[in-house]
Design an enzyme around this catalytic site. Structure first.
Site, PDB file in Angstrom:
ATOM      1  N   ARG A 102      82.125  31.163  -4.941  1.00  0.00           N
ATOM      2  CA  ARG A 102      82.912  29.999  -5.330  1.00  0.00           C
ATOM      3  C   ARG A 102      82.511  29.557  -6.735  1.00  0.00           C
ATOM      4  NH1 ARG A 102      81.292  26.037  -3.214  1.00  0.00           N
ATOM      5  NH2 ARG A 102      79.662  26.828  -1.848  1.00  0.00           N
ATOM      6  N   TYR A 114      88.096  35.768  -4.450  1.00  0.00           N
ATOM      7  CA  TYR A 114      86.912  35.671  -3.600  1.00  0.00           C
ATOM      8  C   TYR A 114      86.921  34.482  -2.631  1.00  0.00           C
ATOM      9  CZ  TYR A 114      82.321  36.551  -1.918  1.00  0.00           C
ATOM     10  OH  TYR A 114      81.282  36.863  -1.090  1.00  0.00           O
ATOM     11  N   GLY A 115      86.586  34.733  -1.402  1.00  0.00           N
ATOM     12  CA  GLY A 115      86.251  33.726  -0.375  1.00  0.00           C
ATOM     13  C   GLY A 115      86.920  32.384  -0.567  1.00  0.00           C
ATOM     14  N   LYS A 137      88.045  26.456   2.536  1.00  0.00           N
ATOM     15  CA  LYS A 137      87.471  25.266   1.899  1.00  0.00           C
ATOM     16  C   LYS A 137      88.547  24.380   1.264  1.00  0.00           C
ATOM     17  CE  LYS A 137      83.552  26.314   3.422  1.00  0.00           C
ATOM     18  NZ  LYS A 137      82.488  27.073   2.865  1.00  0.00           N
ATOM     19  N   HIS A 187      81.899  20.142   6.856  1.00  0.00           N
ATOM     20  CA  HIS A 187      81.302  21.478   6.632  1.00  0.00           C
ATOM     21  C   HIS A 187      80.208  21.680   7.681  1.00  0.00           C
ATOM     22  CE1 HIS A 187      79.284  24.411   3.521  1.00  0.00           C
ATOM     23  NE2 HIS A 187      80.050  25.055   4.368  1.00  0.00           N
ATOM     24  N   SER A 207      76.027  25.533   1.941  1.00  0.00           N
ATOM     25  CA  SER A 207      76.364  26.956   1.937  1.00  0.00           C
ATOM     26  C   SER A 207      75.099  27.807   1.913  1.00  0.00           C
ATOM     27  CB  SER A 207      77.220  27.274   0.715  1.00  0.00           C
ATOM     28  OG  SER A 207      78.388  26.468   0.749  1.00  0.00           O
ATOM     29  N   CYS A 246      72.785  28.072   4.115  1.00  0.00           N
ATOM     30  CA  CYS A 246      71.599  27.379   4.622  1.00  0.00           C
ATOM     31  C   CYS A 246      71.495  27.428   6.141  1.00  0.00           C
ATOM     32  CB  CYS A 246      71.570  25.942   4.123  1.00  0.00           C
ATOM     33  SG  CYS A 246      71.251  25.843   2.346  1.00  0.00           S
ATOM     34  N   GLY A 247      72.218  28.346   6.779  1.00  0.00           N
ATOM     35  CA  GLY A 247      71.911  28.607   8.184  1.00  0.00           C
ATOM     36  C   GLY A 247      72.932  28.214   9.234  1.00  0.00           C
ATOM     37  N   ASP A 307      81.397  27.165  10.436  1.00  0.00           N
ATOM     38  CA  ASP A 307      81.503  26.664   9.055  1.00  0.00           C
ATOM     39  C   ASP A 307      82.213  25.320   8.944  1.00  0.00           C
ATOM     40  OD1 ASP A 307      80.812  27.372   6.289  1.00  0.00           O
ATOM     41  OD2 ASP A 307      82.970  27.471   5.936  1.00  0.00           O
ATOM     42  N   SER A 327      77.195  38.632  -0.527  1.00  0.00           N
ATOM     43  CA  SER A 327      78.096  39.569   0.161  1.00  0.00           C
ATOM     44  C   SER A 327      78.377  39.034   1.564  1.00  0.00           C
ATOM     45  CB  SER A 327      77.479  40.964   0.224  1.00  0.00           C
ATOM     46  OG  SER A 327      76.209  40.926   0.830  1.00  0.00           O
ATOM     47  N   ARG A 328      79.536  39.389   2.105  1.00  0.00           N
ATOM     48  CA  ARG A 328      80.009  38.725   3.325  1.00  0.00           C
ATOM     49  C   ARG A 328      80.659  39.713   4.281  1.00  0.00           C
ATOM     50  NH1 ARG A 328      79.547  32.764   3.573  1.00  0.00           N
ATOM     51  NH2 ARG A 328      78.597  32.266   1.586  1.00  0.00           N
ATOM     52  N   ARG A 340      67.847  22.805   2.537  1.00  0.00           N
ATOM     53  CA  ARG A 340      66.823  23.801   2.214  1.00  0.00           C
ATOM     54  C   ARG A 340      65.798  23.073   1.365  1.00  0.00           C
ATOM     55  NH1 ARG A 340      66.986  29.654   1.783  1.00  0.00           N
ATOM     56  NH2 ARG A 340      69.004  29.838   2.789  1.00  0.00           N
ATOM     57  N   PHE A 394      65.497  30.586  13.162  1.00  0.00           N
ATOM     58  CA  PHE A 394      66.410  31.413  13.958  1.00  0.00           C
ATOM     59  C   PHE A 394      66.354  31.005  15.434  1.00  0.00           C
ATOM     60  CE2 PHE A 394      65.300  33.663  10.044  1.00  0.00           C
ATOM     61  CZ  PHE A 394      66.571  33.813   9.498  1.00  0.00           C
TER      62      PHE A 394
HETATM   63  P1  GTP Z   1      77.945  29.643   4.369  1.00  0.00           P
HETATM   64  O1  GTP Z   1      78.757  30.676   5.071  1.00  0.00           O
HETATM   65  O2  GTP Z   1      77.762  29.912   2.917  1.00  0.00           O
HETATM   66  O3  GTP Z   1      78.461  28.253   4.589  1.00  0.00           O
HETATM   67  O4  GTP Z   1      76.427  29.776   4.924  1.00  0.00           O
HETATM   68  P2  GTP Z   1      75.698  29.394   6.300  1.00  0.00           P
HETATM   69  O5  GTP Z   1      75.299  27.960   6.266  1.00  0.00           O
HETATM   70  O6  GTP Z   1      76.510  29.848   7.461  1.00  0.00           O
HETATM   71  O7  GTP Z   1      74.339  30.237   6.215  1.00  0.00           O
HETATM   72  P3  GTP Z   1      73.815  31.503   7.061  1.00  0.00           P
HETATM   73  O8  GTP Z   1      73.642  31.200   8.512  1.00  0.00           O
HETATM   74  O9  GTP Z   1      74.677  32.655   6.733  1.00  0.00           O
HETATM   75  O10 GTP Z   1      72.361  31.713   6.447  1.00  0.00           O
HETATM   76  C1  GTP Z   1      72.143  31.951   5.093  1.00  0.00           C
HETATM   77  C2  GTP Z   1      70.759  32.470   4.849  1.00  0.00           C
HETATM   78  O11 GTP Z   1      69.777  31.617   5.431  1.00  0.00           O
HETATM   79  C3  GTP Z   1      70.529  33.865   5.434  1.00  0.00           C
HETATM   80  O12 GTP Z   1      69.833  34.636   4.499  1.00  0.00           O
HETATM   81  C4  GTP Z   1      69.675  33.601   6.642  1.00  0.00           C
HETATM   82  O13 GTP Z   1      68.839  34.688   6.936  1.00  0.00           O
HETATM   83  C5  GTP Z   1      68.884  32.348   6.245  1.00  0.00           C
HETATM   84  N1  GTP Z   1      68.530  31.541   7.437  1.00  0.00           N
HETATM   85  C6  GTP Z   1      69.374  31.115   8.398  1.00  0.00           C
HETATM   86  N2  GTP Z   1      68.723  30.420   9.375  1.00  0.00           N
HETATM   87  C7  GTP Z   1      67.418  30.415   9.004  1.00  0.00           C
HETATM   88  C8  GTP Z   1      66.231  29.864   9.590  1.00  0.00           C
HETATM   89  O14 GTP Z   1      66.240  29.229  10.647  1.00  0.00           O
HETATM   90  N3  GTP Z   1      65.070  30.042   8.901  1.00  0.00           N
HETATM   91  C9  GTP Z   1      65.030  30.726   7.718  1.00  0.00           C
HETATM   92  N4  GTP Z   1      63.857  30.851   7.114  1.00  0.00           N
HETATM   93  N5  GTP Z   1      66.125  31.282   7.140  1.00  0.00           N
HETATM   94  C10 GTP Z   1      67.295  31.122   7.773  1.00  0.00           C
HETATM   95  C1  SPV Z   2      80.476  28.591   1.584  1.00  0.00           C
HETATM   96  O1  SPV Z   2      80.214  28.861   0.414  1.00  0.00           O
HETATM   97  O2  SPV Z   2      80.150  27.510   2.114  1.00  0.00           O
HETATM   98  C2  SPV Z   2      81.174  29.589   2.419  1.00  0.00           C
HETATM   99  C3  SPV Z   2      81.727  30.772   1.773  1.00  0.00           C
HETATM  100  O3  SPV Z   2      81.322  29.371   3.611  1.00  0.00           O
HETATM  101  S1  SPV Z   2      83.225  30.428   0.961  1.00  0.00           S
HETATM  102  O4  SPV Z   2      84.322  30.817   1.855  1.00  0.00           O
HETATM  103  O5  SPV Z   2      83.272  31.252  -0.255  1.00  0.00           O
HETATM  104  O6  SPV Z   2      83.340  29.027   0.664  1.00  0.00           O
HETATM  105 MN    MN Z   3      80.389  27.358   4.201  1.00  0.00          MN
END
Ligand code: GTP
Ligand code: SPV
Ligand code: MN
Length: 596
Positions: free
Chosen positions: A83, A211-212, A220, A240, A262, A264-265, A291, A380-381, A412, A505
């Protein structure tokens, strides 16, 4: 007539919504001058034809059919991988309605600028018209839109991420209203790229990126920026947030919505697999969404939530059998991968996949050289249907949504912020969300690892002034409301050695269990000025080895550090001037005072 050149016969009928849609499509075609117009019906045959076309022109590369059936790799333009927040605008009549949290341009000026970019941009291309529904097709909480795009990759992704095609068109005809999204990849030139929102006109114009979040306009642009504006007018919330269900051994399920910025898990928490001890005892986690969450008060005063999406556009790096087995199972077939690396036998590969394989080719299609770049782009997604996820909840399709027991905010934060704390009441909870901070990630272009305020994880996504947004949140605290408890978490606290102190996790269920027991009234907590923290003994830590440093930092609170934090939160609220709700400012002043 082949499947890609037919026109929708429905769309020529006389319903006024369809007439408006036809007029809009005709006017867009006049401006953009495509070679052909294709109305998407969402059918398998349509998708097969599109995929064949993309395979022929190299937009999609076939992955190993034995290991990853019906799966594809897309390599985006190397300058188009995330984004672009600096090129994303909210164009309201009055600048202050967009607020200091958004880039703003006057609507007339923005339309003129965008229309000039769109002039003739689809010559030699097909224009796709995608009617879509955000949310279950029969849910009163769902909303429809139509995206016009010249990118078949966008069509293929929208087909997974939304309820797209004939059923959505029928709902638009019935309902009358829809969000208009116009998208062109243009020349993919970062200097000719804008993502413009016109919330007052329920309109989006996006140019120059494929992209996304820049291009899949249901996500979004519609489901957060436009929807948050609509939600404020109509008395609901567009957030979100992931949504999950935690089922205890007695078979009772509590639903939790969690806002993390984004990358952050959210996807990881939404698909959590309980640690062995919990699994054996009978705990289960159900995925509703990863999401976006739309929620509104039900007749019983509780908040009810739906996931407006029907697929996951998830971060690939870090996804492994250990960290997220549900995601890995979901993406074994029927998946579009974007910007991952590949192995010599053409399987997808990314950093942290941890499956004993090695990358041969990086995300740009060059021979893998760790000195040059990672195999997979950090942003990457994978795009995959939610129905492929083993933990996908049948309740995710419930038109009424699920009742929310707890709302969780989290960022984070390498320092200061403990593992978990609970807000005292709704007003305090809104401040906890408003005060969220997080280190930036690769999900948006720009520096990574810089701490910024990201209220409710909505900094890049709120379609109006944050001061009004916080006031809207506060307004849910009415007579008879049965609001969720509000919590804050931080999975990313680091020790002096720079390593994460909390295993995260699956073990995050330990924290969710504490929350649920708090909701039910059965867990202890220690009162502090920043909120209620569990004592170590209040959390199930059985089987974990936590160092003394980890225990102190995860369950303690640093008064001097929080004093400085609350000063900075006060400065942040003041940036919004008198529009900031007094109740929120008063809460910040009260806590600052208690910390002094
Ligand atoms: P968007 O799709 O961008 O909105 O991201 P998201 O909030 O869904 O994040 P996602 O779950 O894909 O996690 C992003 C990164 O954070 C990855 O590299 C995960 O491995 C890491 N991560 C997720 N949960 C944890 C956790 O509990 N601890 C740690 N240390 N890292 C985590
Ligand atoms: C984010 O960035 O929070 C995502 C990926 O979930 S995107 O669809 O590019 O916004
Ligand atoms: Mn997101």
């Amino acid at each position: 007539m082949n499947a890609l050149s037919k026109h929708s016969s429905d769309a020529t009928s006389t319903g006024s919504a369809l007439a408006a849609l036809n007029d809009w499509v005709a006017s867009v075609a006049m401006r953009t001058r495509p070679d052909a117009i294709h109305w998407c019906d969402g059918s398998d045959s349509e998708n097969d034809a599109l995929v064949a076309r993309m395979q022929a022109d190299g937009t999609l590369l076939k992955l190993n059919e034995q290991t990853h059936p019906d799966s594809w790799l897309h390599r985006s333009d190397p300058d188009d991988v995330a984004r672009v927040e600096h090129l994303t605008y909210v164009c309201t009549t009055h600048h202050e309605d967009a607020g200091p949290n958004n880039h703003w341009m006057a609507p007339d000026e923005a339309h003129a600028e965008m229309d000039a970019l769109f002039d003739g941009c689809m010559q030699g291309r097909t224009m796709y018209v995608i009617p879509y529904c955000m949310g279950p097709i029969d849910s009163p909480l769902s909303r429809c839109g139509v995206e016009i795009t010249d990118s078949p990759y966008v069509v293929a992704n929208m087909r997974i991420m939304t309820r797209m095609g004939a059923a959505a068109l029928a709902r638009i005809e019935r309902e009358g209203a829809f969000v208009k999204g116009l998208h062109s990849i243009g020349e993919l030139d970062p200097n000719r790229r804008f993502i413009m929102h016109f919330p007052e006109e329920l309109t989006i114009k996006s140019y120059g990126s494929g992209y996304g979040g820049n291009a899949l306009l249901g996500k979004k642009c519609h489901a957060l920026r436009i929807a948050s504006h609509q939600a404020r007018q109509e008395g609901w919330l567009a957030e979100h947030m992931l949504i999950l269900g935690v089922e205890n051994p007695q078979g009772e399920t509590h639903y939790i919505a969690a806002a993390f910025p984004s990358a952050c898990g959210k996807t990881n928490l939404a698909m959590l697999i309980p640690p062995a001890g919990y699994r054996e005892a009978g705990w289960k986690v159900w995925t509703i969404g990863d999401d976006i969450c739309w929620m509104r008060p039900g007749a019983d005063g509780r908040l009810y939530a739906i996931n407006p999406e029907s697929g996951f556009f998830g971060v690939a790096p870090g996804t492994s059998e250990k960290s997220n087995p549900n995601a890995l199972a979901s993406i074994q077939s029927n998946t579009i991968y974007t910007n991952v690396g590949t192995t010599a036998d053409n399987q997808p590969w990314w950093e942290g996949i941890d499956n004993g394989q090695q990358p041969a080719t990086d995300w740009r299609g060059e021979a893998y050289d760790p000195a040059k770049r990672p195999a997979a782009h950090p942003n990457s997604r994978f795009t995959v249907s939610a129905r492929r996820c083993p933990s996908y909840s049948p309740m995710a399709e419930d038109p009424q949504g699920v009742p929310i027991s707890a709302i969780v905010f989290g960022g984070r934060r390498a320092s200061l912020v403990p593992l978990v704390f609970e807000a005292r009441d709704w007003t305090h909870g809104v401040l906890v969300g408003a005060a969220m901070g997080s280190e930036t990630t690769a999900a948006a272009t720009g520096a990574v690892g810089v701490m910024r305020r990201d209220p409710m994880a909505m900094k890049p996504f709120c379609g109006y002034n944050f001061a009004d947004y916080f006031a809207h949140w506060l307004s849910f605290d009415t007579e008879g409301a049965k609001l969720p408890k509000v919590f804050h978490v931080n999975w990313f606290r680091k020790g002096n050695d720079g390593k994460f102190l909390w295993p995260g996790f699956g073990d995050n269920l330990r924290v969710l269990e504490w929350m649920i027991r708090r909701v039910e009234g059965g867990a202890g907590a220690v009162e502090t000025p920043i909120g209620r923290l569990p004592a170590e003994a209040d959390l199930n830590l059985e089987g974990l080895e936590l160092s003394a440093e980890a225990r102190a930092k995860l369950f303690g609170y640093d008064r001097a550090g929080w004093q400085a934090e609350f000063e900075s939160i006060g400065e942040f609220l003041d940036e919004y001037g008198p529009r900031m709700p007094a109740a929120l400012k008063a809460e910040q002043v009260r806590i600052s005072g208690a910390l002094a």
